[in-house]
Motif scaffolding. Structure first.
Motif, PDB file in Angstrom:
ATOM      1  N   ASP A  72       0.829  -1.207   0.000  1.00  0.00           N
ATOM      2  CA  ASP A  72       0.000   0.000   0.000  1.00  0.00           C
ATOM      3  C   ASP A  72       0.862   1.255   0.000  1.00  0.00           C
ATOM      4  OD1 ASP A  72      -2.677  -1.060   0.017  1.00  0.00           O
ATOM      5  OD2 ASP A  72      -2.337  -1.709   2.078  1.00  0.00           O
ATOM      6  N   VAL A 114       2.315   1.936  -3.427  1.00  0.00           N
ATOM      7  CA  VAL A 114       1.284   2.473  -4.316  1.00  0.00           C
ATOM      8  C   VAL A 114       1.006   3.929  -3.986  1.00  0.00           C
ATOM      9  CG1 VAL A 114      -1.156   2.288  -4.968  1.00  0.00           C
ATOM     10  CG2 VAL A 114       0.275   0.237  -4.852  1.00  0.00           C
ATOM     11  N   ARG A 115       0.960   4.267  -2.700  1.00  0.00           N
ATOM     12  CA  ARG A 115       0.741   5.677  -2.331  1.00  0.00           C
ATOM     13  C   ARG A 115       1.874   6.559  -2.845  1.00  0.00           C
ATOM     14  NH1 ARG A 115      -2.088   3.546   2.359  1.00  0.00           N
ATOM     15  NH2 ARG A 115      -0.118   3.045   3.391  1.00  0.00           N
ATOM     16  N   CYS A 157       1.357   7.092  -6.530  1.00  0.00           N
ATOM     17  CA  CYS A 157       0.278   8.056  -6.740  1.00  0.00           C
ATOM     18  C   CYS A 157       0.752   9.482  -6.465  1.00  0.00           C
ATOM     19  CB  CYS A 157      -0.923   7.708  -5.858  1.00  0.00           C
ATOM     20  SG  CYS A 157      -1.776   6.189  -6.334  1.00  0.00           S
ATOM     21  N   VAL A 217      -3.117   5.565 -13.041  1.00  0.00           N
ATOM     22  CA  VAL A 217      -2.210   4.707 -12.290  1.00  0.00           C
ATOM     23  C   VAL A 217      -2.778   3.296 -12.372  1.00  0.00           C
ATOM     24  CG1 VAL A 217      -1.395   4.090  -9.980  1.00  0.00           C
ATOM     25  CG2 VAL A 217      -1.304   6.471 -10.744  1.00  0.00           C
ATOM     26  N   VAL A 260      -2.618  -0.725 -11.169  1.00  0.00           N
ATOM     27  CA  VAL A 260      -2.178  -1.542 -10.037  1.00  0.00           C
ATOM     28  C   VAL A 260      -2.928  -2.878 -10.032  1.00  0.00           C
ATOM     29  CG1 VAL A 260      -1.612   0.441  -8.582  1.00  0.00           C
ATOM     30  CG2 VAL A 260      -3.922  -0.507  -8.513  1.00  0.00           C
ATOM     31  N   THR A 271      -6.604   1.807  -2.319  1.00  0.00           N
ATOM     32  CA  THR A 271      -5.517   2.702  -1.899  1.00  0.00           C
ATOM     33  C   THR A 271      -5.258   3.766  -2.950  1.00  0.00           C
ATOM     34  OG1 THR A 271      -4.464   0.965  -0.593  1.00  0.00           O
ATOM     35  CG2 THR A 271      -3.069   2.792  -1.299  1.00  0.00           C
ATOM     36  N   ALA A 272      -5.196   3.351  -4.222  1.00  0.00           N
ATOM     37  CA  ALA A 272      -4.932   4.298  -5.303  1.00  0.00           C
ATOM     38  C   ALA A 272      -6.085   5.278  -5.475  1.00  0.00           C
ATOM     39  CB  ALA A 272      -4.676   3.545  -6.606  1.00  0.00           C
ATOM     40  N   LEU A 309      -5.582   9.365  -5.128  1.00  0.00           N
ATOM     41  CA  LEU A 309      -5.737  10.200  -6.331  1.00  0.00           C
ATOM     42  C   LEU A 309      -7.032  10.999  -6.338  1.00  0.00           C
ATOM     43  CD1 LEU A 309      -4.478   7.602  -8.960  1.00  0.00           C
ATOM     44  CD2 LEU A 309      -3.232   9.596  -8.100  1.00  0.00           C
ATOM     45  N   VAL A 350      -7.885   5.325 -12.216  1.00  0.00           N
ATOM     46  CA  VAL A 350      -7.302   4.156 -11.575  1.00  0.00           C
ATOM     47  C   VAL A 350      -7.649   2.942 -12.420  1.00  0.00           C
ATOM     48  CG1 VAL A 350      -7.290   2.651  -9.553  1.00  0.00           C
ATOM     49  CG2 VAL A 350      -7.383   5.143  -9.263  1.00  0.00           C
TER      50      VAL A 350
END
Length: 343
Positions: free
Chosen positions: A92, A95-96, A99, A126, A128, A135-136, A140, A147
């Protein structure tokens, strides 16, 4: 200097890029698909590989984009990226961080040096794995960056159909507005066109309002003819985009494959009136390569396919090289790659 570039070319000149298309997916009517037309597939079987390879070579040799024009086209490349992390060690937090990079892909020095002012240059999406969609989406929120979730047992697509469809629905439920699905390559190699059509049509239904990108895995389809036919079946079944590769094959996006897929897109538009998007992915890691693909799209499909609702790069390391090229444009020096961390 703005993000709306002109081009310097050798040979016939190309028009400057006009203003960007309206933001969001509503700018174009979605492809509703059509009944599987085996007769049309038979008409599309004839592929001249030698001619395609010669054409691909001329695309990279006849055009030269220099100086400010090159910088502007590289900015356009950024706006066409699906910034991607598809690693077994994704978290996570990773991924953050990706982003955060998508929200601010260029340093303040580059923005000032290029004279961008308040012009926002950001990737289109983005991309994933499903566990990181929520999370994305949260990271965002409010940016307009889409996403995308890779789905359907990525990268091989060999789990039960019900499982793959459930994964699409789960990603849409978590907020993904684009779904990148993979097809079982064996359906193409076995010429099981009805089965392939039915699977993609079910993927499209499961996506609902989310846009469907169909990954063909072109490096595993053996022939350009198979690439052409798989492209046509996917579009007939309702694909919004067709995509070359997962990035996990030994051979990913190549210009000859791009040519055959863009010509399938052109044939589909001529027959149905619907524009289909194209996404090359895998191995596109240099700024120069991104320019080659932009030239291909401009010359084969036209200016409209240089907008993010019709063209994307599947990219992870491409942004780093573009940043380095832009810094060289301003300073005459290349910066170290570690100064442009992705995640």
């Amino acid at each position: 200097m703005t993000s709306t570039p002109t081009r310097q070319t050798t040979g016939a000149s190309l028009h400057a890029l006009p203003k960007a298309a309206p933001a969001g997916h509503g700018a174009l009517p979605r492809n509703p698909g059509m009944a599987l037309d085996i007769g049309w597939l038979e008409e599309m079987r004839h592929v001249n590989r030698s001619a395609l390879e010669r054409r691909a070579q001329t695309l990279t040799k006849r055009r030269s984009i220099k100086a400010d024009n090159q910088a502007a086209w590289l900015l356009r490349s950024i706006s066409l990226m699906d910034l991607t992390t598809l690693s077994s060690h994704d978290t996570d937090e990773r991924v953050r961080r990706l982003c955060a990079k998508a929200r601010n892909p260029l340093s303040a020095d580059l923005i000032a040096g290029l004279g961008l002012g308040d012009t926002a240059i950001r990737p289109a999406a983005v991309c994933v794995y499903h566990p990181f969609v929520a999370t994305a989406v949260k990271a965002l929120e409010g940016t307009g960056i889409h996403v995308a979730a890779v789905s359907t047992a990525f990268p091989h697509g060999l789990s039960p159909l019900e499982t793959r469809i459930a994964e699409i629905r789960a990603s849409v439920g978590d907020g993904a507005d684009e779904i990148d699905v993979v097809i079982p390559r064996g359906l193409v190699l076995g010429a099981k066109w009805q089965e392939l059509y039915d699977e993609v049509a079910q993927f499209r239904e499961a996506c609902g309002e989310a846009h469907l990108k169909v990954i063909l895995g072109t490096g595993e389809l053996s022939t350009l003819r198979n690439v052409m036919l798989a492209s046509m079946v996917s579009m007939m079944a309702g694909a919004d985009f067709i995509k070359t590769s997962t990035g996990k094959e030994s051979v990913n996006a190549t210009l000859p494959v791009g040519l055959i897929m863009t010509r399938a897109i052109r044939a589909y538009e001529e027959r149905t009136g619907f524009k289909i998007g194209f996404k090359p992915a895998g191995g596109i890691s240099t700024a120069k390569a991104s320019l080659d693909w932009l030239v291909l799209m401009k010359e084969e499909l036209g200016r409209r396919w240089l907008e993010p609702d019709l063209f994307r790069f599947g990219a992870s390391s491409l942004l780093t090289d573009i940043e380095r090229q832009l810094e060289h444009h301003l300073t005459g020096r290349y910066s170290a790659a570690h100064r442009h961390a992705m995640a």
